[in-house]
Design an enzyme around this catalytic site. Sequence first.
Site, mmCIF file in Angstrom:
data_model
loop_
_atom_site.group_PDB
_atom_site.id
_atom_site.type_symbol
_atom_site.label_atom_id
_atom_site.label_comp_id
_atom_site.label_asym_id
_atom_site.label_seq_id
_atom_site.Cartn_x
_atom_site.Cartn_y
_atom_site.Cartn_z
ATOM 1 N N GLY A 35 -40.016 -20.552 -1.923
ATOM 2 C CA GLY A 35 -40.558 -19.714 -2.999
ATOM 3 C C GLY A 35 -39.571 -18.713 -3.583
ATOM 4 O O GLY A 35 -39.879 -18.011 -4.536
ATOM 5 N N LYS A 189 -64.083 10.005 -25.563
ATOM 6 C CA LYS A 189 -64.601 9.317 -24.384
ATOM 7 C C LYS A 189 -65.052 10.359 -23.364
ATOM 8 O O LYS A 189 -64.300 11.277 -23.050
ATOM 9 C CB LYS A 189 -63.445 8.483 -23.827
ATOM 10 C CG LYS A 189 -63.760 7.602 -22.681
ATOM 11 C CD LYS A 189 -62.601 6.610 -22.554
ATOM 12 C CE LYS A 189 -62.258 6.258 -21.154
ATOM 13 N NZ LYS A 189 -61.057 5.431 -21.045
ATOM 14 N N THR A 225 -62.141 -1.953 -21.166
ATOM 15 C CA THR A 225 -61.983 -0.842 -22.117
ATOM 16 C C THR A 225 -62.318 -1.306 -23.537
ATOM 17 O O THR A 225 -63.115 -0.691 -24.249
ATOM 18 C CB THR A 225 -60.522 -0.319 -22.089
ATOM 19 O OG1 THR A 225 -60.159 -0.093 -20.730
ATOM 20 C CG2 THR A 225 -60.336 0.916 -22.927
HETATM 21 C C1 R5P Z 1 -55.611 2.455 -20.396
HETATM 22 O O1 R5P Z 1 -55.331 3.643 -20.544
HETATM 23 C C2 R5P Z 1 -54.915 1.378 -21.140
HETATM 24 O O2 R5P Z 1 -54.393 1.859 -22.342
HETATM 25 C C3 R5P Z 1 -55.834 0.208 -21.409
HETATM 26 O O3 R5P Z 1 -56.925 0.638 -22.199
HETATM 27 C C4 R5P Z 1 -56.383 -0.400 -20.143
HETATM 28 O O4 R5P Z 1 -55.364 -0.489 -19.173
HETATM 29 C C5 R5P Z 1 -56.939 -1.756 -20.402
HETATM 30 O O5 R5P Z 1 -57.393 -2.314 -19.211
HETATM 31 P P1 R5P Z 1 -58.715 -3.148 -19.146
HETATM 32 O O6 R5P Z 1 -58.583 -4.239 -20.146
HETATM 33 O O7 R5P Z 1 -58.761 -3.666 -17.734
HETATM 34 O O8 R5P Z 1 -59.844 -2.224 -19.440
#
Ligand code: R5P
Length: 298
Positions: A35, A189, A225
């Site tokens: 690997g 948020k 997110t």
């Molecule tokens: C967070 O602060 C980043 O900018 C992204 O919003 C986040 O890492 C996205 O991750 P996920 O798609 O898992 O929510």
Amino acid sequence: MRVISLPASLGLGRELSELLRLPHEECQHKIFPDGESYLRINFNVSGDDFLLVQTMYPDQNRRLLELMMVAKTLKLRGARSVHALVPYLAYARQDREFLEGEVVSAKVVLKLLRYSGVDNLYVIDVHKPQILNEFDGNSVNIIAKRTFAQYLGKIGMNRSIVVAPDMGAKERAQSLAEALGARCLVIKKFRDRVTGEIRHELPEDVNVYGKDVVVIDDIISTGGTMSNIVSFLKGKGANRVLAIASHGLFIGNAVNRLKSAGADEIIVLDTVAKRFEGVTYLSVSKELADLLKPFLLR
Ligand code: R5P
């Protein structure tokens, strides 16, 4: 200056060398039965400058190590300077100690790259650009706003509202909005400290009802997110909602999650070496070549 494509970015390296009219080299590469990566520089190096091209997803650990091993070997063999273009910099999101004693992986990776002999580092849309101060050489964070703006213009989204999912994403959203001549807004948020539940709010003077909206973030990983924001905006009556990010990892069922939340299109750059159905990929090579030119062709 010569361009060397490393295993995760063979196509991009070659394309850049053509766009920049620079000679292109490839390392001999294979994986041993146990690997481990084997790499060999079977061309003359002495006294020359090199641009290494290697993204770091998937297989973050291997890709980081390969980049470090080649950078070090180039220096040992007499290279004058080593530049590294890392479209997706792995480990970048852990950029501080959230809990005492946590490893700040972003810092460690940047120190390791420098130690390996990388003099100039170019990354695309790193999570927090300030972290690049930890790299003791020259570094540039590239935001591919032209690539996004051209595509959005082509699909008739230049009159849309550009949304930053949180304060941390504001600068990126503002620069895209500027390129489009569109309005930019930052979503507030709130996290309920007891239940951990997340709530979003639009600025008071903003109404997205019937409007086309573009949500832009640095990365879509699990899609959590982005899906939250997309369904929030759809709930407020937005018309088309596009989910945009520089890097698309799409872990697990992220693509379906975004579609179910109401994303009308999911758009990312081709910064990682993995493709998913249902996602629009934009090639960043032309914009990269233009932005890198002043640093590479002096
Ligand atoms: C967070 O602060 C980043 O900018 C992204 O919003 C986040 O890492 C996205 O991750 P996920 O798609 O898992 O929510």
